[in-house]
Design an enzyme around this catalytic site. Structure first.
Site, PDB file in Angstrom:
ATOM      1  CE1 TYR A   1     -40.735 118.396  -9.774  1.00 24.34           C
ATOM      2  CE2 TYR A   1     -42.466 118.093 -11.387  1.00 24.34           C
ATOM      3  CZ  TYR A   1     -41.405 118.827 -10.889  1.00 24.34           C
ATOM      4  OH  TYR A   1     -41.026 119.999 -11.505  1.00 24.34           O
TER       5      TYR A   1
ATOM      6  CG  HIS B   1     -35.286 119.038 -12.231  1.00 19.75           C
ATOM      7  ND1 HIS B   1     -36.083 118.123 -11.572  1.00 19.75           N
ATOM      8  CD2 HIS B   1     -35.861 120.228 -11.995  1.00 19.75           C
ATOM      9  CE1 HIS B   1     -37.073 118.748 -10.982  1.00 19.75           C
ATOM     10  NE2 HIS B   1     -36.964 120.032 -11.215  1.00 19.75           N
ATOM     11  NE  ARG B   2     -33.547 123.250  -9.343  1.00 22.26           N
ATOM     12  CZ  ARG B   2     -34.041 124.422  -8.981  1.00 22.26           C
ATOM     13  NH1 ARG B   2     -33.284 125.504  -9.052  1.00 22.26           N
ATOM     14  NH2 ARG B   2     -35.275 124.554  -8.562  1.00 22.26           N
TER      15      ARG B   2
END
Ligand SMILES: NC(=O)c1ccc[n+]([C@@H]2O[C@H](COP(=O)([O-])OP(=O)(O)OC[C@H]3O[C@@H](n4cnc5c(N)ncnc54)[C@H](OP(=O)(O)O)[C@@H]3O)[C@@H](O)[C@H]2O)c1
Length: 298
Positions: free
Chosen positions: A54, A129-130
């Site tokens: 982020y 996250h993915r």
């Protein structure tokens, strides 16, 4: 504010405050970040969502400056963060391509960096996250178990995983996965029908919903839009704001979904818990769903 139990050791506030956009605010001072955190805490929103990536790998550090200055805040918060996206920015500026890294070495170093940048001793929830198409599930699962065993991470979950990704990773882990953070909103409602919510519901796992306002796009729809009209009418009838209707629509679902809200605006943060006041019976839920679909259900 209701709480959601992830396991015997950890529960989260039903509404989570997301820090993806923290670095987009003109004011990233410790005072401003503290004001945002305190506005959340005042409503019982104690859970905060971060990710290493982020703000171009800077948002964790922005939070860390505030936690260093006001360490007492940490004890009132649960901190979620994520790893595995490596994008050519910040500490990875020299990378040629964006990729996912679920190797043991990357997970361990990512956890250490997140702890250091945020000035904390333990991550409450670490999310992959993915889904990584190059994942060695045995290596990734063991590394995730290892960060839990070391005490650096309290619980582990995933984000944007399909059922097959979830099953593959869990098959290689001793630690149960505690959540899946997926996109859910009136603008992205496929998770309710494509099985993404169903498999979590079946397992009694509460999902997190990212971008519950469609990243703001739901707020900015044209005035003649049926969805906007319906939301506006319900908001007016129940004397709540627009955003609360969209969030209540997600929270009304029996899967116990935790919306992750991303506004940087302090006065909007102060009213995030208004969504709890909205009454959303089955007919109202379907009225909004129908407006979002653009046609009645078959
Ligand atoms: N796991 C993942 O892959 C993933 C992906 C995306 C996001 N996330 C997480 O989800 C969190 C939320 O995402 P998001 O920021 O896209 O969520 P969101 O709550 O759907 O959208 C927030 C955006 O909407 C704008 N907005 C406009 N009108 C608003 C209103 N009336 N009330 C509130 N916001 C309004 C906000 O602008 P103002 O700031 O001006 O209010 C902000 O830019 C992120 O912070 C992150 O933690 C996770």
């Amino acid at each position: 504010m209701n709480r959601v139990s992830l396991n015997n050791d950890l529960d989260l506030s039903r509404i989570i405050y997301g820090m993806w956009r923290l670095g987009d605010d003109e004011d990233t001072s410790t005072g401003q970040v503290q004001a945002k955190i305190e506005a959340c805490l005042a409503q019982g929103i104690t859970s905060f969502d971060q990710a290493d990536i982020y703000g171009g790998y800077e948002a964790e550090e922005i939070l860390g400056h505030t936690l260093k200055k006001s360490p007492a805040l940490r004890d009132q918060m649960e901190i979620i963060t994520k790893c595995d996206i490596v994008a050519p920015a910040g500490r990875y500026a020299d990378k040629r391509v964006k990729y996912y890294d679920t190797s043991r070495a990357h997970i361990l170093s990512s956890v250490d960096t997140s702890l250091k940048l945020m000035n904390i001793d333990q991550i409450d929830v670490l999310l992959v996250h993915r889904p990584d198409p190059f994942m060695d599930h045995l290596e990734t699962g063991a590394a995730l178990d290892e960060v839990v065993a070391s005490g650096k991470v309290k619980t582990v979950g995933v984000s944007n995983f399909k059922l097959h990704d979830w099953t593959l990773l869990s098959s290689a882990m001793k630690t149960p996965l505690v959540t899946n953070q997926i996109e859910v909103s009136l603008g992205a409602h496929e998770a309710f029908t494509n099985g993404d919510v169903a498999y979590l519901q079946e397992r009694g796992i509460a999902p997190m919903a990212w971008s519950p306002l469609g990243g703001g796009s739901l707020m900015g729809r044209p005035a003649d839009d049926l969805l906007r009209e319906t939301m506006a009418r319900i908001a007016q009838e129940q004397q709540v704001d627009f955003a609360s209707v969209a969030v209540a629509w997600i929270m009304a679902h029996p899967a116990n979904i935790m919306p992750v809200m991303g506004t940087n605006n302090i006065s909007r943060i102060q009213s995030l818990s208004e969504a709890n006041r909205v009454e959303m019976d089955r007919e109202t839920w379907f009225e909004l769903y129908t407006a979002a679909l653009g046609n009645e259900v078959p």
